[in-house]
Scaffold this active site. Structure first.
Site, PDB file in Angstrom:
ATOM      1  N   ASP A   8       0.864  -1.167   0.000  1.00 15.48           N
ATOM      2  CA  ASP A   8       0.000   0.000   0.000  1.00 15.48           C
ATOM      3  C   ASP A   8       0.913   1.234   0.000  1.00 15.48           C
ATOM      4  O   ASP A   8       2.129   1.114   0.212  1.00 15.48           O
ATOM      5  CB  ASP A   8      -0.891  -0.026   1.243  1.00 15.48           C
ATOM      6  CG  ASP A   8      -1.698   1.240   1.416  1.00 15.48           C
ATOM      7  OD1 ASP A   8      -2.398   1.633   0.456  1.00 15.48           O
ATOM      8  OD2 ASP A   8      -1.624   1.851   2.489  1.00 15.48           O
ATOM      9  N   ASP A  10      -0.199   5.285   0.875  1.00 19.52           N
ATOM     10  CA  ASP A  10      -0.485   6.266   1.925  1.00 19.52           C
ATOM     11  C   ASP A  10      -0.633   5.584   3.275  1.00 19.52           C
ATOM     12  O   ASP A  10      -1.422   4.656   3.441  1.00 19.52           O
ATOM     13  CB  ASP A  10      -1.777   7.025   1.611  1.00 19.52           C
ATOM     14  CG  ASP A  10      -1.673   7.879   0.362  1.00 19.52           C
ATOM     15  OD1 ASP A  10      -0.606   8.477   0.143  1.00 19.52           O
ATOM     16  OD2 ASP A  10      -2.657   7.945  -0.394  1.00 19.52           O
ATOM     17  N   ASP A 167      -1.358  -0.721   6.034  1.00 19.44           N
ATOM     18  CA  ASP A 167      -1.520  -0.122   7.359  1.00 19.44           C
ATOM     19  C   ASP A 167      -2.948  -0.054   7.855  1.00 19.44           C
ATOM     20  O   ASP A 167      -3.178   0.359   8.998  1.00 19.44           O
ATOM     21  CB  ASP A 167      -0.970   1.312   7.332  1.00 19.44           C
ATOM     22  CG  ASP A 167      -1.886   2.245   6.546  1.00 19.44           C
ATOM     23  OD1 ASP A 167      -2.443   3.185   7.142  1.00 19.44           O
ATOM     24  OD2 ASP A 167      -2.045   2.037   5.324  1.00 19.44           O
TER      25      ASP A 167
END
Length: 220
Positions: A8, A10, A167
């Site tokens: 991922d 951001d 995250d």
């Protein structure tokens, strides 16, 4: 035998919330809509630009105004692609990516960030050189947590083993639905306690990730 690590973006590789926050507030302030704090903006990130804008307007009681939402989204996207100057990689990211490449792993990005903005920020930070495939939230007709983008990346790379690193709640669901081992970066943008998110490993420092990846890929 090709093996891959898909990331991922951001909240995982980069802390982009300050730029996203600034771009959103610029557009909202043009319309005398009360600005958001950085913490509020960070909490809206994860499902792509359209959902981010929808959440911003909903928090101000404006979610029913479809015309306003379309206008704000258009102006936000115009700013978003150039919103790179306050974004920074998390500590240890470059060294971690160097280590993974040195081990012969293929690297890729699977994000809900628009493709143009993704390319711009990776180039600005000098991270684009690491990734063989980059998929944004508008690359395909579907986006995370639909598992199709992650599966497509793995197929494109021809990898017989892969791990996904993210995250957030979206990333955890994506990995679970794609049946790919998931390493959770605990210092990103998630809202849910770590214990409540499905994951195969967790880490708070990128120095620890290469060993985690080796273990996940060995477990198959």
């Amino acid at each position: 035998m090709r093996r891959a690590v898909v990331f991922d973006l951001d909240g995982t590789l980069i802390d982009s919330a300050p730029d996203i926050h600034a771009a959103a507030n610029t557009v909202l302030e043009r319309r005398d809509i009360a600005p958001f704090t950085l913490a509020e903006a960070r909490g809206f990130v994860g499902h792509g630009a359209a959902v981010f804008v929808e959440r911003c307007l909903s928090a101000r009681g404006l979610s029913e105004d479809a015309a306003l939402q379309a206008q704000v989204l258009e102006e936000f996207l115009e700013l978003y692609e150039g919103a790179v100057h306050q974004t920074r990689p998390y500590p240890g990211v470059a060294a971690c990516l160097d280590a993974l490449v040195a081990e012969g792993l293929d690297l890729a990005v699977c994000t809900n960030k628009p493709e143009g903005a993704t390319a711009a920020v990776l180039a600005h930070l000098g991270l684009d050189r690491y990734f063989d495939v980059v998929v944004g939230g508008d690359t395909f007709a579907v986006r995370k947590p639909d598992p199709a983008p992650l599966r497509e990346i793995i197929a494109c790379l021809g990898a017989v083993g892969a791990a996904y690193v993210g995250d957030s709640e979206v990333d955890a669901e994506t990995a679970a639905r794609a049946e790919v081992p998931f390493a959770l970066y605990t210092e990103g943008y998630r809202q849910t306690p770590v214990e409540e998110l499905p994951h195969d490993a967790r880490f708070e420092a990128f120095d620890d990730l290469p060993a985690i990846v080796r273990r996940l890929l060995a477990a198959g």
